[in-house]
Design a protein around this motif. Sequence first.
Motif, PDB file in Angstrom:
ATOM      1  N   ILE A  96       1.315  -1.241  -0.413  1.00  0.00           N
ATOM      2  CA  ILE A  96       0.042  -0.288   0.209  1.00  0.00           C
ATOM      3  C   ILE A  96       0.999   1.553   0.092  1.00  0.00           C
ATOM      4  N   GLU A  97       1.910   1.489   0.619  1.00  0.00           N
ATOM      5  CA  GLU A  97       2.473   2.387   0.504  1.00  0.00           C
ATOM      6  C   GLU A  97       3.346   2.684  -0.608  1.00  0.00           C
ATOM      7  N   LYS A  98       3.899   1.899  -1.241  1.00  0.00           N
ATOM      8  CA  LYS A  98       4.303   1.387  -2.535  1.00  0.00           C
ATOM      9  C   LYS A  98       3.973   2.269  -2.906  1.00  0.00           C
ATOM     10  N   GLU A  99       2.298   1.781  -3.094  1.00  0.00           N
ATOM     11  CA  GLU A  99       1.057   1.925  -4.796  1.00  0.00           C
ATOM     12  C   GLU A  99       0.612   3.728  -4.450  1.00  0.00           C
ATOM     13  N   SER A 100       0.369   3.282  -2.912  1.00  0.00           N
ATOM     14  CA  SER A 100      -0.419   4.599  -2.803  1.00  0.00           C
ATOM     15  C   SER A 100      -0.054   4.931  -1.570  1.00  0.00           C
ATOM     16  N   GLY A 101       1.421   5.647  -1.405  1.00  0.00           N
ATOM     17  CA  GLY A 101       1.685   6.564  -0.284  1.00  0.00           C
ATOM     18  C   GLY A 101       1.818   6.200   1.105  1.00  0.00           C
ATOM     19  N   ALA A 102       2.625   6.921   2.250  1.00  0.00           N
ATOM     20  CA  ALA A 102       2.410   6.637   2.903  1.00  0.00           C
ATOM     21  C   ALA A 102       0.872   7.055   4.031  1.00  0.00           C
ATOM     22  N   GLY A 103       0.290   8.221   3.699  1.00  0.00           N
ATOM     23  CA  GLY A 103      -0.271   8.183   3.942  1.00  0.00           C
ATOM     24  C   GLY A 103      -1.488   7.519   4.167  1.00  0.00           C
ATOM     25  N   ALA A 104      -1.893   6.893   2.937  1.00  0.00           N
ATOM     26  CA  ALA A 104      -3.044   5.836   2.959  1.00  0.00           C
ATOM     27  C   ALA A 104      -2.362   4.433   3.563  1.00  0.00           C
ATOM     28  N   ALA A 105      -0.899   4.206   3.851  1.00  0.00           N
ATOM     29  CA  ALA A 105      -0.712   3.244   4.456  1.00  0.00           C
ATOM     30  C   ALA A 105      -0.675   2.950   5.980  1.00  0.00           C
ATOM     31  N   LYS A 106      -0.642   4.284   6.306  1.00  0.00           N
ATOM     32  CA  LYS A 106      -0.821   4.998   7.757  1.00  0.00           C
ATOM     33  C   LYS A 106      -2.426   4.470   7.944  1.00  0.00           C
ATOM     34  N   ASN A 107      -3.720   4.726   7.233  1.00  0.00           N
ATOM     35  CA  ASN A 107      -3.951   4.671   7.413  1.00  0.00           C
ATOM     36  C   ASN A 107      -5.489   3.495   7.642  1.00  0.00           C
ATOM     37  N   CYS A 108      -4.176   2.565   6.744  1.00  0.00           N
ATOM     38  CA  CYS A 108      -4.787   0.977   6.566  1.00  0.00           C
ATOM     39  C   CYS A 108      -4.520   0.767   7.420  1.00  0.00           C
ATOM     40  N   ARG A 109      -3.025   0.542   8.211  1.00  0.00           N
ATOM     41  CA  ARG A 109      -2.608  -0.023   9.576  1.00  0.00           C
ATOM     42  C   ARG A 109      -3.587   0.899  10.976  1.00  0.00           C
ATOM     43  N   SER A 110      -3.505   1.503  10.746  1.00  0.00           N
ATOM     44  CA  SER A 110      -4.330   2.504  12.048  1.00  0.00           C
ATOM     45  C   SER A 110      -6.125   1.930  11.668  1.00  0.00           C
ATOM     46  N   THR A 111      -6.253   1.407  10.847  1.00  0.00           N
ATOM     47  CA  THR A 111      -8.532   0.516  10.435  1.00  0.00           C
ATOM     48  C   THR A 111      -7.577  -0.427  11.269  1.00  0.00           C
ATOM     49  N   LEU A 112      -6.413  -1.355  10.537  1.00  0.00           N
ATOM     50  CA  LEU A 112      -6.397  -2.493  10.871  1.00  0.00           C
ATOM     51  C   LEU A 112      -6.559  -3.137  12.679  1.00  0.00           C
ATOM     52  N   SER A 113      -5.207  -2.200  12.717  1.00  0.00           N
ATOM     53  CA  SER A 113      -5.289  -1.819  14.285  1.00  0.00           C
ATOM     54  C   SER A 113      -6.352  -2.002  15.538  1.00  0.00           C
ATOM     55  N   GLY A 114      -7.388  -1.164  15.207  1.00  0.00           N
ATOM     56  CA  GLY A 114      -8.844  -0.734  15.554  1.00  0.00           C
ATOM     57  C   GLY A 114      -9.332  -2.455  15.373  1.00  0.00           C
ATOM     58  N   MET A 115      -9.813  -2.971  14.164  1.00  0.00           N
ATOM     59  CA  MET A 115     -10.602  -4.083  13.882  1.00  0.00           C
ATOM     60  C   MET A 115      -9.828  -5.319  14.623  1.00  0.00           C
ATOM     61  N   MET A 116      -8.556  -5.542  14.558  1.00  0.00           N
ATOM     62  CA  MET A 116      -7.797  -6.276  15.702  1.00  0.00           C
ATOM     63  C   MET A 116      -8.059  -6.536  17.206  1.00  0.00           C
TER      64      MET A 116
END
Length: 383
Positions: A131-151
């Motif tokens: 995600i970071e490579k294809e969509s940037g650090a902002g998108a990767a941070k958002n995914c990480r935060s969302t995944l953290s909340g999910m888990m």
Amino acid sequence: MARPRMGIGTYGTINTSEVQPGKWRARTRYRFTDGRARQVEKYGASRAKATSALKQALTTIEADRGGELKPTTSLRVLAQMFLDAKRDVGRSEGTLETYGYAVSAHIIPKIGNLTVAEAKPERLQPFLNRIEKESGAGAAKNCRSTLSGMMALAVVNGATEKNPVRELERISRSRAKRRGSAAIPLDELPAFLAIARADADLMRWDTVGLIEFMLSSGWRVAEVCALDVTSVDFSAGTATVEAINVRVKGLGVVRQNFPKTEKSARITPLPAQTMELLHRRHEVLREFTTLLFPTPLMRLRDPSNTQREIRDRRDVLGYPALSTHSFRKTVATILDQEGLSATEIADYLGHENPSMTQDVYMNTIKGSKRAAEVMGQRLDGLI
């Protein structure tokens, strides 16, 4: 030595037998979320088909047990449960949309079929790297935060013992690539405002008044766009931040009746000339709306569109790095140069932490004076 106990959501050895010509049975023991192991069996026309049918059944065997979270719950289902939980506790539409974008654009399409039990660091880290490579650090941070909340939700509900996202690498944007908005040099403010007032596009979009207000209040663009006359006390010379405009998928621009953070909810003393600006706008607009900075069609103004309007004209205005954030930085610079402390400036700007004000907005820290008086003096004759 006792045989190791099966984990929740796992099964033992699959045994197959031909119960009659052309009919095979596959059987195993599966340990359910209540801790009990029960025998499960499926049939097929061959050994392979019976085994395949059993394995398929095991992936959904607890799906109809009240919607509870299990190790076999897919991330697709977990993501929806997470969004529902955030909606139930009253998270803002903007926050829900941010989480929802990570879910719909990245998590479900790429790893949605993984189960909670399969969501291990060795699988999640490559996903975030991609995600970071294809969509940037902002998108990767958002995914990480969302995944953290999910888990975290999965942990609370006993579907997994620990949150695997905590073991993942932090995503940080390189300082060399970080580009902040620049404040307008204070000696250039008169010329800047003159050029802005002469710009036909900014006048047509009714953006000039918004710029003038931001240059004296230091409000965020979403706060200015939501300003209603009911939030202004003309006798006291104050305006209250109590809402922001956000764009919500399927609804368009809505007025969210609470600001970005708890600290953002503030009463701002404003210079006399700024109060006069608000009074003039109210007199012109009161027949159509109680909003003070609506669109020319008298609708809620979209903060993103307003930011785009500034970007579209910044080269013409002579400030290639100009953004709506530049106006907040300009206010911070004025207050800093006049001797206000980091805490006083943070209060005026609505920052949670004065250190953020000091690190991002200021160069030096000095004494203490009233912010509204300072802004009135420095903008005298300009607004």
